[in-house]
Scaffold this motif. Structure first.
Motif, mmCIF file in Angstrom:
data_model
loop_
_atom_site.group_PDB
_atom_site.id
_atom_site.type_symbol
_atom_site.label_atom_id
_atom_site.label_comp_id
_atom_site.label_asym_id
_atom_site.label_seq_id
_atom_site.Cartn_x
_atom_site.Cartn_y
_atom_site.Cartn_z
ATOM 1 N N UNK A 181 0.855 -1.191 0.000
ATOM 2 C CA UNK A 181 0.000 0.000 0.000
ATOM 3 C C UNK A 181 0.889 1.238 0.000
ATOM 4 N N UNK A 182 0.887 1.970 -1.111
ATOM 5 C CA UNK A 182 1.711 3.177 -1.230
ATOM 6 C C UNK A 182 0.861 4.441 -1.185
ATOM 7 N N UNK A 183 -0.325 4.335 -0.624
ATOM 8 C CA UNK A 183 -1.229 5.496 -0.614
ATOM 9 C C UNK A 183 -0.681 6.636 0.251
ATOM 10 N N UNK A 184 0.007 6.308 1.340
ATOM 11 C CA UNK A 184 0.548 7.360 2.204
ATOM 12 C C UNK A 184 1.641 8.141 1.480
ATOM 13 N N UNK A 185 2.508 7.437 0.767
ATOM 14 C CA UNK A 185 3.570 8.105 0.006
ATOM 15 C C UNK A 185 2.964 8.958 -1.105
ATOM 16 N N UNK A 186 1.951 8.419 -1.759
ATOM 17 C CA UNK A 186 1.273 9.162 -2.814
ATOM 18 C C UNK A 186 0.657 10.455 -2.270
ATOM 19 N N UNK B 294 11.221 -5.858 -5.720
ATOM 20 C CA UNK B 294 10.005 -6.549 -6.123
ATOM 21 C C UNK B 294 9.554 -7.482 -4.994
ATOM 22 N N UNK B 295 8.218 -7.660 -4.847
ATOM 23 C CA UNK B 295 7.174 -7.225 -5.766
ATOM 24 C C UNK B 295 6.617 -5.817 -5.517
ATOM 25 N N UNK B 296 6.937 -5.213 -4.372
ATOM 26 C CA UNK B 296 6.296 -3.941 -4.035
ATOM 27 C C UNK B 296 6.796 -2.763 -4.865
ATOM 28 N N UNK B 297 7.967 -2.907 -5.473
ATOM 29 C CA UNK B 297 8.471 -1.826 -6.319
ATOM 30 C C UNK B 297 7.487 -1.507 -7.435
ATOM 31 N N UNK B 298 6.969 -2.524 -8.092
ATOM 32 C CA UNK B 298 5.996 -2.312 -9.165
ATOM 33 C C UNK B 298 4.730 -1.654 -8.626
ATOM 34 N N UNK B 299 4.297 -2.072 -7.445
ATOM 35 C CA UNK B 299 3.093 -1.498 -6.848
ATOM 36 C C UNK B 299 3.274 -0.010 -6.576
ATOM 37 N N UNK B 300 4.433 0.385 -6.062
ATOM 38 C CA UNK B 300 4.675 1.797 -5.766
ATOM 39 C C UNK B 300 4.624 2.625 -7.049
ATOM 40 N N UNK B 301 5.331 2.161 -8.074
ATOM 41 C CA UNK B 301 5.381 2.920 -9.325
ATOM 42 C C UNK B 301 3.998 3.000 -9.962
ATOM 43 N N UNK B 302 3.277 1.892 -9.985
ATOM 44 C CA UNK B 302 1.929 1.898 -10.574
ATOM 45 C C UNK B 302 0.999 2.825 -9.803
ATOM 46 N N UNK B 303 1.107 2.825 -8.482
ATOM 47 C CA UNK B 303 0.270 3.705 -7.664
ATOM 48 C C UNK B 303 0.495 5.164 -8.044
ATOM 49 N N UNK B 304 1.740 5.535 -8.218
ATOM 50 C CA UNK B 304 2.048 6.906 -8.602
ATOM 51 C C UNK B 304 1.509 7.225 -9.990
ATOM 52 N N UNK C 174 -2.234 7.539 -10.457
ATOM 53 C CA UNK C 174 -2.791 8.717 -9.785
ATOM 54 C C UNK C 174 -2.305 10.017 -10.407
ATOM 55 N N UNK C 175 -1.652 9.925 -11.548
ATOM 56 C CA UNK C 175 -1.274 11.123 -12.282
ATOM 57 C C UNK C 175 0.077 11.715 -11.936
ATOM 58 N N UNK C 176 0.900 11.012 -11.164
ATOM 59 C CA UNK C 176 2.264 11.477 -10.881
ATOM 60 C C UNK C 176 3.143 11.063 -12.055
ATOM 61 N N UNK C 177 3.594 12.045 -12.821
ATOM 62 C CA UNK C 177 4.281 11.749 -14.086
ATOM 63 C C UNK C 177 5.788 11.963 -14.056
ATOM 64 N N UNK C 178 6.323 12.426 -12.922
ATOM 65 C CA UNK C 178 7.768 12.673 -12.863
ATOM 66 C C UNK C 178 8.557 11.390 -13.148
ATOM 67 N N UNK C 179 9.720 11.519 -13.767
ATOM 68 C CA UNK C 179 10.576 10.347 -13.992
ATOM 69 C C UNK C 179 10.912 9.656 -12.678
ATOM 70 N N UNK D 36 7.066 -6.524 -16.768
ATOM 71 C CA UNK D 36 5.744 -7.077 -17.082
ATOM 72 C C UNK D 36 4.656 -6.381 -16.281
ATOM 73 N N UNK D 37 4.918 -6.129 -15.013
ATOM 74 C CA UNK D 37 3.907 -5.508 -14.151
ATOM 75 C C UNK D 37 3.584 -4.075 -14.583
ATOM 76 N N UNK D 38 4.593 -3.358 -15.064
ATOM 77 C CA UNK D 38 4.368 -1.974 -15.497
ATOM 78 C C UNK D 38 3.831 -1.914 -16.923
ATOM 79 N N UNK D 39 4.309 -2.809 -17.777
ATOM 80 C CA UNK D 39 3.833 -2.857 -19.152
ATOM 81 C C UNK D 39 4.136 -1.588 -19.925
ATOM 82 N N UNK D 40 3.574 -1.501 -21.101
ATOM 83 C CA UNK D 40 3.821 -0.338 -21.958
ATOM 84 C C UNK D 40 3.150 0.927 -21.422
ATOM 85 N N UNK D 41 2.092 0.764 -20.631
ATOM 86 C CA UNK D 41 1.343 1.923 -20.144
ATOM 87 C C UNK D 41 2.096 2.682 -19.062
#
Length: 402
Positions: free
Chosen positions: A220-225, A244-254, A257-262, A276-281
């Motif tokens: 759950x990365x909602x607090x960081x977000x 991993x596996x939480x690294x993908x979850x953190x990046x996807x959460x950001x 939610x519209x956080x676009x910074x590199x 695979x978890x992040x995919x092309x999107x």
């Protein structure tokens, strides 16, 4: 410890890299007679299951390939090489017990897991037994002779290099001046990587807007977000040191939610499961440094290595971590040949006195009284639409003290 330029050209680095860790002597080297046994045993305490397996299991495959190649050419010191692999199960206690069992079975050297917390117990047992222990990719500065003993090594650059390399790239090449840092408090690797990144980024003049934390497994990365969203000053990029596996979850959460910074990070990003978890999107604008790259861009001998791997395993190499595992065995073989023995002290001295041109880059170690600090470049990679793209080999202009 030699220092290089900030970004090495592919042409220069390619001329240094030769598959199989070819070696050259710097000075000296131990000598001694060979033992009476008819084979040389390399014990692997790598983690074939659990959270560490995505790094260690591919490394084991690389080690198996290296042993096959050595035996096809006569082995080491004229003796057949046997690789005995037991599963460390991503548990430090199990890793230590496995190392003990391997030593009882006659191991002449130990391959330890690719992390200080998981691999340290194996190297401590190797040190007690008076034999060399080496990790393919443990990058904590704790992984060396100061903490583990004078016969213990890691093939990886330390986090001092890894953190500084991305800090300099962000500041000098990308022109980024501010960062939000998220550090997973999971293990020493994740904590020290952020620490050395921050040290170097601040030295360059960069601003750390906030140092946040995360705990692996909370999923759950909602607090960081929320904290990022509430910032009045938006950072130029976000540095995330996690696993991993939480690294993908953190990046996807950001991203969701519209956080676009590199996003920038270290070698734990070099994981097919993350791609695979992040995919092309969601898998773009992500930069990390790691141990190599699966193409001739990074090493002109890669195709030869890949062909040998495919012949043995029936598929193309699927993870960079295969190459350090291969390199570890080749380094041990060349050091034993140089020493003329499998004696731990003599082999360790040979490793200190030699230089190695590996699949994962040119390497030399500092002597034991300098911690066995590895002098090695990092491979810089960008993730674009879920696919890794090689940017080049990097040695920082300045590497923080460990």
């Amino acid at each position: 410890m030699k220092r290089g330029t900030a970004l090495l050209s592919l042409a220069v680095v390619a001329s240094l890299l030769v598959a199989g860790c070819s070696s050259g002597t710097k000075t000296g080297g131990g000598t001694g007679g060979t033992g009476a046994d008819d084979k040389i045993i390399i014990g692997s305490a790598l983690c074939q299951t659990g959270i560490q397996a995505p790094l260690d299991e591919p490394a084991l495959r690389g080690a198996q390939l290296a042993v096959d190649e050595l035996n096809a050419k006569g082995g080491i010191l004229g003796k057949k090489v046997e690789l005995i692999a037991m599963d460390g199960k991503s548990d430090p206690v199990t890793v230590g017990n496995v190392a003990k069992q391997l030593i009882e079975q006659g191991a002449d050297a130990i391959i330890a897991p690719s992390d200080f917390d998981f691999g340290g117990p194996a190297s401590r047992e190797a040190q007690k037994a008076g034999i060399v222990g080496i990790s393919p990719c443990a990058s904590s500065p704790l992984y060396g002779s100061a903490a583990l003993g004078d016969k213990q090594f890691t093939l990886s650059m330390w986090n001092t290099t890894m953190g500084a390399a991305t800090a300099e790239y962000a500041y000098n090449v990308k022109g980024w001046r501010s960062v939000y840092v998220i550090t997973d408090d999971f293990i020493d690797y994740t904590k020290s990587l952020s620490r050395y990144f921050i040290v170097r980024f601040k030295e360059l003049g960069g601003k750390v807007i906030f140092e946040d934390t995360y705990t692996q497994g909370q999923a759950d990365a909602s607090a960081q977000l929320a904290r990022i969203k509430a910032l009045k000053e938006k950072p130029d990029f976000i540095y995330i040191s996690s696993y991993q596996p939480d690294l993908a979850l953190i990046i996807r959460t950001l991203r969701e939610s519209g956080v676009t910074q590199p996003v920038v990070g270290g070698d734990s990003y070099d994981d097919p499961s993350l791609f695979e978890a992040l995919g092309s999107k969601y898998g773009s604008d992500i930069i990390y440094d790691t141990h190599g790259f699966l193409s001739d861009e990074a090493n002109p001998k890669y195709s030869e290595f890949a062909a040998a791997y495919k012949k043995k395993f029936g598929s193309d190499p699927d993870a960079v971590w295969i190459m350090p595992g291969y390199d570890v065995v080749m380094v041990l073989a060349q050091a034993m040949e140089k020493a003329g023995t499998t004696d731990g002290a003599a082999v360790a001295k040979a490793m200190e006195d030699m230089t190695f041109d590996c699949l994962t880059g040119k390497l030399d170690w500092a002597p034991a009284d300098k911690g066995h600090e590895p002098n090695k470049a990092a491979a810089l990679v960008e993730l674009v639409a879920g696919k890794p793209k090689f940017l080049g080999w990097v040695i920082p202009e300045k590497i923080p003290a460990p």
